[in-house]
Scaffold this motif. Structure first.
Motif, PDB file in Angstrom:
ATOM      1  N   ARG A  92      24.101  19.125  64.836  1.00 51.90           N
ATOM      2  CA  ARG A  92      24.860  18.032  65.074  1.00 51.90           C
ATOM      3  C   ARG A  92      24.921  17.678  66.684  1.00 51.90           C
ATOM      4  O   ARG A  92      25.251  16.703  67.205  1.00 51.90           O
ATOM      5  CB  ARG A  92      26.460  19.381  64.931  1.00 51.90           C
ATOM      6  N   PHE A  93      24.144  18.264  67.370  1.00 50.00           N
ATOM      7  CA  PHE A  93      23.704  19.058  68.333  1.00 50.00           C
ATOM      8  C   PHE A  93      21.913  18.432  69.186  1.00 50.00           C
ATOM      9  O   PHE A  93      21.274  18.972  68.328  1.00 50.00           O
ATOM     10  CB  PHE A  93      23.807  19.961  69.558  1.00 50.00           C
ATOM     11  N   THR A  94      21.820  17.612  69.837  1.00 48.82           N
ATOM     12  CA  THR A  94      20.406  17.687  70.561  1.00 48.82           C
ATOM     13  C   THR A  94      20.351  17.743  71.246  1.00 48.82           C
ATOM     14  O   THR A  94      20.709  17.319  72.648  1.00 48.82           O
ATOM     15  CB  THR A  94      20.742  16.163  69.956  1.00 48.82           C
ATOM     16  N   VAL A  95      19.284  18.471  72.503  1.00 45.12           N
ATOM     17  CA  VAL A  95      19.343  18.498  73.684  1.00 45.12           C
ATOM     18  C   VAL A  95      17.429  17.836  73.798  1.00 45.12           C
ATOM     19  O   VAL A  95      17.042  17.731  72.952  1.00 45.12           O
ATOM     20  CB  VAL A  95      18.657  19.910  73.694  1.00 45.12           C
ATOM     21  N   SER A  96      17.766  17.157  75.086  1.00 39.68           N
ATOM     22  CA  SER A  96      16.760  16.559  75.691  1.00 39.68           C
ATOM     23  C   SER A  96      16.957  16.546  77.142  1.00 39.68           C
ATOM     24  O   SER A  96      17.771  17.105  77.439  1.00 39.68           O
ATOM     25  CB  SER A  96      16.457  14.822  75.062  1.00 39.68           C
ATOM     26  N   ARG A  97      15.186  15.966  77.807  1.00 37.26           N
ATOM     27  CA  ARG A  97      15.319  16.385  78.884  1.00 37.26           C
ATOM     28  C   ARG A  97      14.383  14.716  79.582  1.00 37.26           C
ATOM     29  O   ARG A  97      13.699  14.300  78.436  1.00 37.26           O
ATOM     30  CB  ARG A  97      15.369  17.290  79.241  1.00 37.26           C
ATOM     31  N   ASP A  98      15.403  14.634  81.198  1.00 41.92           N
ATOM     32  CA  ASP A  98      13.909  13.471  81.365  1.00 41.92           C
ATOM     33  C   ASP A  98      13.316  13.794  81.961  1.00 41.92           C
ATOM     34  O   ASP A  98      14.176  13.837  83.938  1.00 41.92           O
ATOM     35  CB  ASP A  98      15.030  12.549  81.481  1.00 41.92           C
ATOM     36  N   ASN A  99      12.354  14.651  82.775  1.00 44.80           N
ATOM     37  CA  ASN A  99      11.345  15.051  84.540  1.00 44.80           C
ATOM     38  C   ASN A  99      11.818  14.380  85.524  1.00 44.80           C
ATOM     39  O   ASN A  99      11.720  14.513  86.278  1.00 44.80           O
ATOM     40  CB  ASN A  99      10.506  15.551  83.972  1.00 44.80           C
ATOM     41  N   GLY A 151      34.235  13.438  66.813  1.00 40.22           N
ATOM     42  CA  GLY A 151      34.269  12.600  67.920  1.00 40.22           C
ATOM     43  C   GLY A 151      32.526  12.829  68.350  1.00 40.22           C
ATOM     44  O   GLY A 151      32.070  14.039  68.262  1.00 40.22           O
ATOM     45  N   SER A 152      32.158  12.043  69.894  1.00 36.38           N
ATOM     46  CA  SER A 152      31.218  12.063  70.383  1.00 36.38           C
ATOM     47  C   SER A 152      31.216  12.477  71.831  1.00 36.38           C
ATOM     48  O   SER A 152      32.007  11.661  72.893  1.00 36.38           O
ATOM     49  CB  SER A 152      29.929  11.826  69.933  1.00 36.38           C
ATOM     50  N   LEU A 153      30.233  13.034  72.463  1.00 39.95           N
ATOM     51  CA  LEU A 153      30.042  13.381  74.421  1.00 39.95           C
ATOM     52  C   LEU A 153      28.608  13.470  74.573  1.00 39.95           C
ATOM     53  O   LEU A 153      27.392  14.168  73.405  1.00 39.95           O
ATOM     54  CB  LEU A 153      31.059  14.965  74.671  1.00 39.95           C
ATOM     55  N   ARG A 154      28.334  12.841  75.253  1.00 36.20           N
ATOM     56  CA  ARG A 154      27.372  12.904  75.931  1.00 36.20           C
ATOM     57  C   ARG A 154      27.224  14.472  77.054  1.00 36.20           C
ATOM     58  O   ARG A 154      27.574  13.955  78.058  1.00 36.20           O
ATOM     59  CB  ARG A 154      25.762  12.670  75.311  1.00 36.20           C
ATOM     60  N   LEU A 155      26.741  15.435  77.518  1.00 40.41           N
ATOM     61  CA  LEU A 155      26.871  15.906  78.725  1.00 40.41           C
ATOM     62  C   LEU A 155      25.072  15.733  78.995  1.00 40.41           C
ATOM     63  O   LEU A 155      24.525  15.651  78.823  1.00 40.41           O
ATOM     64  CB  LEU A 155      27.132  17.290  78.462  1.00 40.41           C
ATOM     65  N   SER A 156      25.576  16.034  80.739  1.00 42.68           N
ATOM     66  CA  SER A 156      24.329  15.557  81.536  1.00 42.68           C
ATOM     67  C   SER A 156      24.361  17.127  82.500  1.00 42.68           C
ATOM     68  O   SER A 156      25.310  17.768  82.780  1.00 42.68           O
ATOM     69  CB  SER A 156      24.160  14.186  82.380  1.00 42.68           C
ATOM     70  N   CYS A 157      22.993  17.358  82.699  1.00 46.03           N
ATOM     71  CA  CYS A 157      22.540  18.283  83.388  1.00 46.03           C
ATOM     72  C   CYS A 157      22.056  18.035  84.876  1.00 46.03           C
ATOM     73  O   CYS A 157      20.263  17.671  84.068  1.00 46.03           O
ATOM     74  CB  CYS A 157      22.569  19.595  83.274  1.00 46.03           C
ATOM     75  N   ALA A 158      22.260  17.319  86.022  1.00 44.25           N
ATOM     76  CA  ALA A 158      21.290  17.282  87.303  1.00 44.25           C
ATOM     77  C   ALA A 158      20.735  18.435  87.878  1.00 44.25           C
ATOM     78  O   ALA A 158      21.660  19.298  88.018  1.00 44.25           O
ATOM     79  CB  ALA A 158      22.110  16.356  87.468  1.00 44.25           C
ATOM     80  N   ALA A 159      19.788  17.955  88.321  1.00 38.00           N
ATOM     81  CA  ALA A 159      19.134  19.744  88.295  1.00 38.00           C
ATOM     82  C   ALA A 159      18.396  19.269  89.906  1.00 38.00           C
ATOM     83  O   ALA A 159      17.734  17.831  90.323  1.00 38.00           O
ATOM     84  CB  ALA A 159      17.670  20.066  88.189  1.00 38.00           C
ATOM     85  N   SER A 160      18.323  19.506  91.045  1.00 37.59           N
ATOM     86  CA  SER A 160      17.686  19.420  92.259  1.00 37.59           C
ATOM     87  C   SER A 160      16.737  19.786  92.389  1.00 37.59           C
ATOM     88  O   SER A 160      16.618  20.492  91.405  1.00 37.59           O
ATOM     89  CB  SER A 160      18.657  20.293  93.074  1.00 37.59           C
ATOM     90  N   GLY A 161      15.625  19.483  92.980  1.00 37.07           N
ATOM     91  CA  GLY A 161      14.503  20.542  93.763  1.00 37.07           C
ATOM     92  C   GLY A 161      13.161  19.814  93.037  1.00 37.07           C
ATOM     93  O   GLY A 161      13.629  19.223  92.032  1.00 37.07           O
ATOM     94  N   GLY A 175      18.650  25.064  78.775  1.00 41.30           N
ATOM     95  CA  GLY A 175      18.989  25.938  78.179  1.00 41.30           C
ATOM     96  C   GLY A 175      21.104  25.409  78.301  1.00 41.30           C
ATOM     97  O   GLY A 175      20.849  25.363  79.188  1.00 41.30           O
ATOM     98  N   TRP A 176      21.586  25.904  77.280  1.00 42.31           N
ATOM     99  CA  TRP A 176      22.762  25.033  77.461  1.00 42.31           C
ATOM    100  C   TRP A 176      23.565  26.357  76.445  1.00 42.31           C
ATOM    101  O   TRP A 176      23.165  26.506  75.830  1.00 42.31           O
ATOM    102  CB  TRP A 176      23.189  23.855  76.494  1.00 42.31           C
ATOM    103  N   THR A 207      16.543  15.894  84.906  1.00 42.29           N
ATOM    104  CA  THR A 207      18.152  15.934  84.146  1.00 42.29           C
ATOM    105  C   THR A 207      17.795  16.232  82.665  1.00 42.29           C
ATOM    106  O   THR A 207      17.198  15.561  81.770  1.00 42.29           O
ATOM    107  CB  THR A 207      18.519  14.791  83.969  1.00 42.29           C
ATOM    108  N   VAL A 208      18.688  17.467  82.142  1.00 43.76           N
ATOM    109  CA  VAL A 208      18.989  17.554  80.699  1.00 43.76           C
ATOM    110  C   VAL A 208      20.157  16.945  80.211  1.00 43.76           C
ATOM    111  O   VAL A 208      21.007  16.949  80.649  1.00 43.76           O
ATOM    112  CB  VAL A 208      18.446  19.113  80.900  1.00 43.76           C
TER     113      VAL A 208
END
Length: 124
Positions: free
Chosen positions: A67-74, A16-26, A35-36, A78-79
């Protein structure tokens, strides 16, 4: 100072698949390489993936490459970590981390800020 909050973890069957998000303040999110990392029970924290502050370059651990892909939306501070073809050995708590530099590294001690982690469990 940056605060990081991960989300998107859960229980998924193998393949299966999942998408993790990391929201940053600042307001300076775009100045951080991201990094993950992950940590399974009884094991040391290990590098998974990283991305430069522009998003122009990425780097992956051999175990997740392809299998994994990292990306970001400045614009959204969020990464993301898109995880496909998940395996039971991917089960771990996943952490995002920020480094006050353009360049990423694979070493946890190089990162300045950490999120609280999100659990990913892959069933066989």
């Amino acid at each position: 100072q940056v605060q990081l909050v991960e989300s998107g973890g859960g229980l998924v069957p193998a393949g299966g698949s999942l998408r993790l998000s990391c929201a940053a303040s600042g307001r300076t999110f775009s100045r951080y390489a991201m990094g993950w990392f992950r940590q399974a029970p009884g094991k040391e924290r290990e590098f998974v993936a990283a991305i430069t502050w522009s998003g122009g370059s990425t780097y992956y651990a051999d175990s997740v490459k392809g299998r994994f892909t990292v990306s970001r939306d400045n614009a959204k501070n969020t990464v993301y970590l898109q995880m496909n073809s998940l395996k039971p050995e991917d089960t771990a708590v996943y952490y995002c981390a920020a480094r006050t530099s353009y360049l990423y590294t694979q070493w946890a001690y190089d990162y300045d800020y950490w999120g609280q982690g999100t659990q990913v469990t892959v069933s066989s």
